[in-house]
Write a protein that holds these residues in place. Structure first.
Motif, PDB file in Angstrom:
ATOM      1  N   UNK A  91      23.206  51.053  43.433  1.00 41.26           N
ATOM      2  CA  UNK A  91      22.308  51.371  42.318  1.00 41.26           C
ATOM      3  C   UNK A  91      22.955  52.366  41.356  1.00 41.26           C
ATOM      4  N   UNK A  92      23.642  53.357  41.925  1.00 38.47           N
ATOM      5  CA  UNK A  92      24.318  54.338  41.059  1.00 38.47           C
ATOM      6  C   UNK A  92      25.425  53.629  40.260  1.00 38.47           C
ATOM      7  N   UNK A  93      26.192  52.793  40.952  1.00 36.50           N
ATOM      8  CA  UNK A  93      27.261  52.072  40.250  1.00 36.50           C
ATOM      9  C   UNK A  93      26.671  51.153  39.175  1.00 36.50           C
ATOM     10  N   UNK A  94      25.530  50.537  39.510  1.00 36.75           N
ATOM     11  CA  UNK A  94      24.888  49.643  38.535  1.00 36.75           C
ATOM     12  C   UNK A  94      24.387  50.426  37.329  1.00 36.75           C
ATOM     13  N   UNK A  95      23.857  51.595  37.611  1.00 34.86           N
ATOM     14  CA  UNK A  95      23.295  52.406  36.529  1.00 34.86           C
ATOM     15  C   UNK A  95      24.389  52.869  35.568  1.00 34.86           C
ATOM     16  N   UNK A  96      25.459  53.407  36.138  1.00 39.97           N
ATOM     17  CA  UNK A  96      26.508  53.914  35.233  1.00 39.97           C
ATOM     18  C   UNK A  96      27.391  52.782  34.723  1.00 39.97           C
TER      19      UNK A  96
ATOM     20  N   UNK B 191      31.384  55.648  33.360  1.00 40.61           N
ATOM     21  CA  UNK B 191      31.121  54.245  33.711  1.00 40.61           C
ATOM     22  C   UNK B 191      32.387  53.520  34.157  1.00 40.61           C
ATOM     23  N   UNK B 192      33.535  54.049  33.763  1.00 42.64           N
ATOM     24  CA  UNK B 192      34.797  53.389  34.111  1.00 42.64           C
ATOM     25  C   UNK B 192      35.064  53.397  35.611  1.00 42.64           C
ATOM     26  N   UNK B 193      34.430  54.300  36.337  1.00 39.07           N
ATOM     27  CA  UNK B 193      34.673  54.337  37.788  1.00 39.07           C
ATOM     28  C   UNK B 193      33.855  53.272  38.514  1.00 39.07           C
TER      29      UNK B 193
ATOM     30  N   UNK C  80      33.341  46.956  34.874  1.00 43.99           N
ATOM     31  CA  UNK C  80      34.449  46.028  34.583  1.00 43.99           C
ATOM     32  C   UNK C  80      34.014  44.588  34.780  1.00 43.99           C
ATOM     33  N   UNK C  81      33.129  44.383  35.756  1.00 42.41           N
ATOM     34  CA  UNK C  81      32.628  43.024  35.979  1.00 42.41           C
ATOM     35  C   UNK C  81      31.814  42.563  34.776  1.00 42.41           C
TER      36      UNK C  81
ATOM     37  N   UNK D 155      41.875  42.721  36.663  1.00 42.86           N
ATOM     38  CA  UNK D 155      42.789  43.367  37.606  1.00 42.86           C
ATOM     39  C   UNK D 155      42.080  44.430  38.425  1.00 42.86           C
ATOM     40  N   UNK D 156      41.239  45.221  37.748  1.00 45.70           N
ATOM     41  CA  UNK D 156      40.495  46.267  38.466  1.00 45.70           C
ATOM     42  C   UNK D 156      39.563  45.629  39.507  1.00 45.70           C
TER      43      UNK D 156
END
Lengths: 442, 281
Positions: free
Chosen positions: A365-370, A388-390, A395-396, A418-419
């Protein structure tokens, strides 16, 4: 290979039979995409919510009267624009559903409805809002009739209009004399009839809705159309902006589906450990990597399947047209591989189903949010943009959007892919290592 | 068929298996008797290659190492947990496990018919496991272990939590498998089961092998004497003896004796004598 396929098919079968897992993998992402797409597209209301831009190229009293009627009528939210370019940008930016051009010659055609040259309007519609197009045509036709009606509501004006029309017909070369005679008789009678009606200024009643200036409920149903609408869809020249809200929400939906998928399979792997089926799998004469490959293949197939289904629905019902299908396909594959790795990582790090669920949703959820899966990154606070780059989700989304609408330079597109592949490989390696290190007791 | 040589395994400071050596003869039912935490499951896990021993070795079928995946095709395991997929049918479960052993479709269909018949679940083959009773799941758990026709079968508490009918059915299945030449390692803490079906029994506690022999041999060596209980007006009198018949004939001459009971030693007594505590402690 047979063993890998057997494990893969078994896992897919289990997912499809698990109603909760199926909901979060297939249905929930679709609901997210449609719900938020319709909110941002403004498609939730009736005709009154159709926003249009209008460009008056005629600049006559007739065209101005038509635009005023359209604006005052309330059926559309009309925004005047100085030129076609501005209107096009506004439609491409999702602010308007369509734009209407009132071309030169509109005013004279309005003043002589029986001259054989109908009023013409050019309508350019956002392809993602195809449903609005027939509604828009209906509204414009209604206002076309309204122009005719307003002309007839003033007998003096109508007589002038009839005389001008008759004059034009008489002067039309090559017309059948019998037809000329018929029109001559018709306009003569019309003129005589109009002469008997008291002048509007003298208190004559007009058959219009005085409160709103709308035509009466008994709208004319003539055999001819006083207005010609040339309708086209917009030509997308710029890919810097999404063509519609659905072009944003469906890639986001894909991400939600992919996350649900990764989590379902990670929990499935932990359930195998806790319930003892993993013991059977590990006692079987197959290497550990084949077990994980089977599970990874199942996750990959379902993830790609979810993405294909969502994109197909977006294309079929919401007018989303992938601008670069090859890039889209590549992005979906890279995203799926990335989340296969994340699935392995989650399973490796979680000692129990509950831990996987908590850790999974917490982290994802945190990854989705940022990463922009909730709110597009462009709308996030500026300090959050570098953060957000992390998120691999960022990237997707970027890679998928590059296949749907975003004009992404090739190096940046390749960097995104690549990422994703890197994150996937990292997750898989950690998963395999953890799996190999975990000794299981019956 | 299975040879364990000085196996040792620790988890942190806890010695789960401490220098255990034994040999399971081919075609026998070998009982593993011990309380919970005795090291039975750890020993079996090492025997099938799921755990790597800290030291010692496991030899399968003369020379093979269970850590080699290919050698594991001769082993079948029925874990203590119900290791089945609830959302799959009985048939789907069995055929999936058959696929892990590279069995062809036709072979797995034939074999599924056989094993479902053996465990009495033929008429439930198309039903999902989640609707099965505990006993049915146990039987299917066993069926999954024998689907690929293993020569060595390890059954870890195969009757845990089942009804008497299913327990009896499972014991009959074990006997049938032995008749078919399968070597069976049977882990349990039910002494009656071990007495009924095991050719040899190993008693372990705290990871150590305390004794191994046929049931009668264990009882003879470690069970102690029989106990003859005489009921008189004054109360009960218990006499431990290795000659219960002689003791009986001597005492029955007394007119005070109203009732007599002879308790022969069993595995419980063996365990008590070997460990100083009851098997179910």
């Amino acid at each position: 290979m047979n063993v890998i396929l057997a494990i893969c098919m078994k896992d897919i079968r289990l997912l499809l039979r698990d109603r909760v897992g199926f909901f979060f993998t297939f249905v929930f992402p679709l609901l997210i995409a449609v719900f938020f797409g319709s909110i941002f597209a403004g498609g939730g209301g009736g005709p009154s919510s159709i926003a249009v831009a209008i460009i008056d190229q005629d600049q006559t009293a007739g065209s101005r009267a038509f635009i005023k009627d359209l604006t005052d009528g309330g059926d559309l939210r009309v925004t005047p624009m100085p030129d076609v370019l501005a209107a096009e940008r506004s439609v491409q930016g999702g602010e308007q559903a369509a734009y209407i051009v009132v071309p030169k010659g509109f005013g004279p055609a309005r003043d002589a409805p029986f001259s054989g040259t109908p009023m013409t309007l050019q309508v350019v519609v956002d392809p993602s809002r195809k449903a609005a197009a027939p509604m828009l045509e209906g509204i414009l036709t209604k206002y076309g009739f309204m122009q005719l009606q307003s002309a007839f509501s003033d007998p003096g004006k109508a007589r002038t209009m009839a005389k001008e029309s008759l004059e034009k017909i008489r002067n039309t070369p090559g017309m059948d004399p019998l037809r000329k005679m018929a029109f001559d008789r018709f306009f003569g009678n019309l003129d005589a009839m109009l002469a008997t009606i008291p002048d509007q200024a003298a208190g004559g009643a007009a058959e219009t809705d005085a409160s709103a200036g709308k035509p009466s409920a008994a709208a004319p149903r003539a055999a001819f159309t006083p207005i010609k609408i040339e309708s086209t869809t917009i030509v997308k020249k710029s890919r810097d902006m999404p063509p519609s809200a659905y072009a944003i929400t469906f890639p986001q939906g894909v991400i939600w589906g992919v996350m649900g998928c990764a989590l379902s399979f990670a929990i499935g792997l932990i359930i195998e450990r806790s319930r003892g089926t993993m013991t059977r799998l590990r006692i079987a004469p197959i290497p550990a990597w084949a077990l994980l490959a089977g599970k990874g293949l199942a996750c990959f197939i379902v993830t790609v399947g979810v993405a294909i289904v969502l994109i197909a629905i977006a294309m079929a019902f919401f007018g989303v047209r992938p601008s670069d299908p090859l890039r889209l396909a590549m992005a979906i594959i890279c995203t799926a591989l990335c989340f296969v790795g994340i699935m392995n990582l989650l399973a490796a790090l979680s000692p129990s189903e509950r831990a996987a669920s908590g850790l999974g949703w917490g982290v994802l959820l945190v990854l989705a949010m940022i990463g922009g899966a909730m709110v597009p990154v462009e709308f996030l606070p500026t300090w959050m943009a570098p953060l957000s780059s992390i998120s691999p989700i960022r990237w997707a989304l970027l890679a998928i959007e590059a296949g749907v609408w975003r004009e992404l330079p090739m190096p940046k597109y390749l960097l995104s892919c690549g990422i994703l592949l890197g994150v996937g490989a990292f997750g898989m390696l950690v998963g395999i290592r953890a799996f190999g290190m975990t000794e299981s007791r019956m | 068929m299975l040879k364990l040589i000085d196996l040792r395994k620790s988890f942190g400071a806890v010695k789960a298996v401490d220098g255990l050596s034994l040999e399971v003869p081919r075609g026998s039912v070998f009982g593993f008797l011990g309380p919970n935490g005795a090291g039975k499951t750890t020993t079996i896990s090492m025997a099938v290659g799921l755990l790597r021993p800290d030291s010692g070795s496991v030899v399968l079928d003369g020379s093979r190492n269970p850590l080699d995946p290919a050698a594991r095709s001769m082993i079948g395991v029925s874990p203590q947990a119900i290791a089945l997929y609830d959302e799959l049918t009985a048939d789907e479960n069995l055929r999936f496990f058959a696929q892990l052993y590279e069995m062809s479709r036709s072979e797995s269909l034939r074999r599924a018919d056989e094993v479902l018949g053996l465990v009495g679940l033929t008429d439930r083959r198309s039903e999902r496991v989640k609707g099965f009773s505990g006993g049915m799941k146990r039987r299917l758990n066993l069926a999954a272990a024998i689907m690929h026709g293993p020569r060595l079968l390890l059954l870890d508490e195969p009757t845990a939590g089942v009804d008497p009918q299913s327990r009896s059915a499972i014991l009959e299945i074990v006997k049938t498998l032995r008749e078919q030449g399968v070597t069976i390692v049977y882990t349990t803490h039910y002494m009656e089961e071990a007495e009924k079906i095991c050719d040899q029994v190993a008693v372990i506690d705290h990871g150590k092998l305390l004794a191994v022999d046929a049931v009668e041999g264990l009882i003879a060596k470690h069970g102690g004497g029989s106990v003859v209980t005489f009921s008189t007006e004054a109360g009960e009198q218990r006499v431990a003896t290795n000659d219960p018949v002689g003791e009986l004939s001597r005492r029955l001459t007394s007119p005070d004796v109203r009732n007599v009971r002879i308790d022969r030693p069993d595995l419980e007594a063996v365990f008590l004598n070997l460990t100083g505590r009851s098997l179910r402690d």
